[in-house]
Enzyme design. Structure first.
Site, mmCIF file in Angstrom:
data_model
loop_
_atom_site.group_PDB
_atom_site.id
_atom_site.type_symbol
_atom_site.label_atom_id
_atom_site.label_comp_id
_atom_site.label_asym_id
_atom_site.label_seq_id
_atom_site.Cartn_x
_atom_site.Cartn_y
_atom_site.Cartn_z
ATOM 1 N N PHE A 1 2.149 8.477 -1.292
ATOM 2 C CA PHE A 1 1.454 7.202 -1.148
ATOM 3 C C PHE A 1 -0.031 7.342 -1.480
ATOM 4 C CE2 PHE A 1 4.814 6.739 2.334
ATOM 5 C CZ PHE A 1 5.758 6.324 1.408
ATOM 6 N N TRP B 1 0.839 -1.206 0.000
ATOM 7 C CA TRP B 1 0.000 0.000 0.000
ATOM 8 C C TRP B 1 0.876 1.259 0.000
ATOM 9 C CZ3 TRP B 1 -0.407 4.194 3.258
ATOM 10 C CH2 TRP B 1 -1.523 5.016 3.113
ATOM 11 N N HIS B 2 2.023 1.163 0.708
ATOM 12 C CA HIS B 2 2.856 2.353 0.811
ATOM 13 C C HIS B 2 3.536 2.708 -0.497
ATOM 14 C CE1 HIS B 2 2.352 1.858 5.162
ATOM 15 N NE2 HIS B 2 2.723 3.106 5.261
ATOM 16 N N GLY B 3 3.780 1.743 -1.351
ATOM 17 C CA GLY B 3 4.414 2.105 -2.606
ATOM 18 C C GLY B 3 4.695 0.913 -3.477
#
Length: 478
Positions: free
Chosen positions: A478, A325-327
């Site tokens: 993000f 999800w963060h990247g």
């Protein structure tokens, strides 16, 4: 429009004045003002992506109504999956398409073949991960009969787009925010003053701590092979404080700003670096995302109800998904994997809820055991942050390799004394205020007013003095 910019310093008082002195007689007009202000705020980033935000809002609003009107469970499920598929489709296209295309090309190349891939040449729409999760939680809650579909489009749009939380959270729930949007709000000076104080602390974290750390972090991480192991330790520790000051500072400004309009947002940080184990750390770091994954992924997967194997499997899944999800980079996935490994002993031995209280409650100093536990937890977290900050997995391993070399025992080549003194000051304030919602919420309340205000003016002075190295908020990417 950055929270720490002149344009926001002009925007916020104008909206505040119109909200409380022009539209205050009508809740509907107040909400229309919030919506238009939020769209203007978002359009200042890139007006073209405003249409994507509005489309996402319309999609979830419409599918929510259709689910409420559905006459069969099949029809209800159809509208849910339509919303989930389109939402995740947009998120996947803008955020992950290049990652999958490049990873596929690299994998094929390793087999001796060469293919040309087409990649996107556009920037990631700011806030898409956050408002997509807002919408997903809304439609899933309707599907599970936890809430009714909202019929007022203005109210629902404010829930999705309220400008303090729009670009980097906290990730709100309809059960918490929508009732506040639909309730008549009256101005409360004490609440507003508390909001201003939280904004002040958030600006201090961002400008004096995060942005100043960023100068040295960028220098060290960008030239890691030129430095000793001890210098790289300094860089990793400074990054730990940069990302905390940056994101928790943003969250404080968002919560304080919302309070100016009589709205409480979900708490996002609770002094995570004072945690005594990794499980406690994840109850205190990015709380709105952790609880989102718990409620909408971990629990539906079976949570901890199916024995040890299911707990282990589900824990790995949520940490890997959280990393992704963060990247769109393997570094974030390794970061998630490391945290899953960290927390695994407490899952296996059922000790993950050992530290539910606030460390050293009612005492000035922690016990030796608590102090050692905090240092160990912080050290593990810093090690994982190296992957989070590095551009590539190979770069992260190289960074760690240099740390664990003989040069670890030399004096650091980069040793910013002033910044380290500021960090000690910051840690001291956070420690003293760890039992409150934010560090300076009640700090000095027992002191004479002149002492209290002298402290606030000191913070303002430091913000002004250090306001020359403005950096983009990390979580905007993000």
């Amino acid at each position: 429009m950055l929270f720490n910019s002149i344009s926001f310093a002009l925007f916020l008082p104008i909206v505040f004045f119109l909200y409380w002195f022009v539209t205050n007689k009508s809740l509907r007009n107040q909400n229309i003002l919030l919506l238009l202000s939020s769209y203007f705020f978002y359009a200042c980033w890139d007006w073209r992506f405003l249409f994507l935000l509005i489309f996402s809002t319309l999609l979830d609003y419409y599918t929510g109504l259709k689910m409420s009107d559905a006459q069969s469970s099949g029809a209800k499920k159809f509208w849910l999956w339509l919303s989930v598929s389109i939402n995740l489709g947009f998120l996947g296209f803008f955020k992950y398409y290049n990652f999958f295309a490049e990873s596929f090309a690299e994998g094929v190349s390793n087999l001796g073949f060469h293919i040309d891939t087409w990649t996107l040449k556009i920037i990631l729409p700011v806030g898409i991960s956050f408002y997509t999760f807002h919408g997903l939680s809304y439609v899933i809650d309707i599907y599970n009969d936890k809430i009714k579909a909202e019929k007022n489009f203005i109210d629902y749009s404010v829930f999705v787009s309220f400008f303090p939380l729009l670009v980097a959270g906290p990730i709100e729930r309809a059960t918490h925010l929508l009732p506040q949007i639909q309730k008549k709000r009256t101005f409360n000076f004490a609440v507003a003053a508390d909001g201003v104080k939280q904004i002040l602390w958030g600006l201090f974290k961002k400008i004096v701590i995060a942005d100043q750390c960023a100068k040295y972090v960028n220098l060290i991480f960008d030239h890691a092979t030129d430095y000793s192991g001890s210098t790289l330790v300094v860089g990793a520790v400074l990054f730990a404080f940069q990302i905390y000051g940056d994101f928790s500072g943003y969250s404080d400004i968002a919560l304080g700003t919302a309070r100016l309009f009589g709205i409480d947002l979900l708490r996002n940080f609770a002094f995570p670096y004072f945690s005594r184990d990794i499980a406690e750390f994840w109850r205190r770091w990015h709380i709105s995302l952790s609880t989102w994954f718990r409620d909408y992924l971990y629990v539906p997967l079976g949570g901890s109800r199916g024995g040890v194997w299911m707990k282990v499997r589900n824990t790995f899944i949520i940490f890997l998904v959280s990393g992704f999800w963060h990247g769109a980079n393997w570094t974030f996935i390794i970061w998630g994997l490391l945290n899953a490994l960290y927390i695994m002993p407490s899952i296996l031995f059922n000790t993950n809820r050992n530290n539910l209280d606030i460390v050293a409650t009612g005492r000035l100093l922690p016990s030796l055991k608590d102090f050692a536990s905090m240092v160990l937890t912080f050290s593990l977290t810093v090690l994982a942050w190296i992957f989070f900050r590095s551009e590539t997995v190979a770069g992260a391993f190289e960074y760690i390799g240099i740390i664990f070399s003989k040069s670890l025992f030399t004096f650091p080549l980069v040793f910013p004394k002033l910044q380290l003194l500021l960090l000690l000051f910051f840690i001291g304030i956070e420690w003293m205020g760890r039992q409150n919602q934010y560090a300076i919420a009640t700090l000095g309340n027992q002191k004479p007013k002149v002492v209290r205000y002298a402290f606030y003016y000191l913070l303002i002075l430091m913000i002004v003095v250090f306001n020359g190295n403005s950096q983009q908020f990390i979580y905007f990417q993000f």
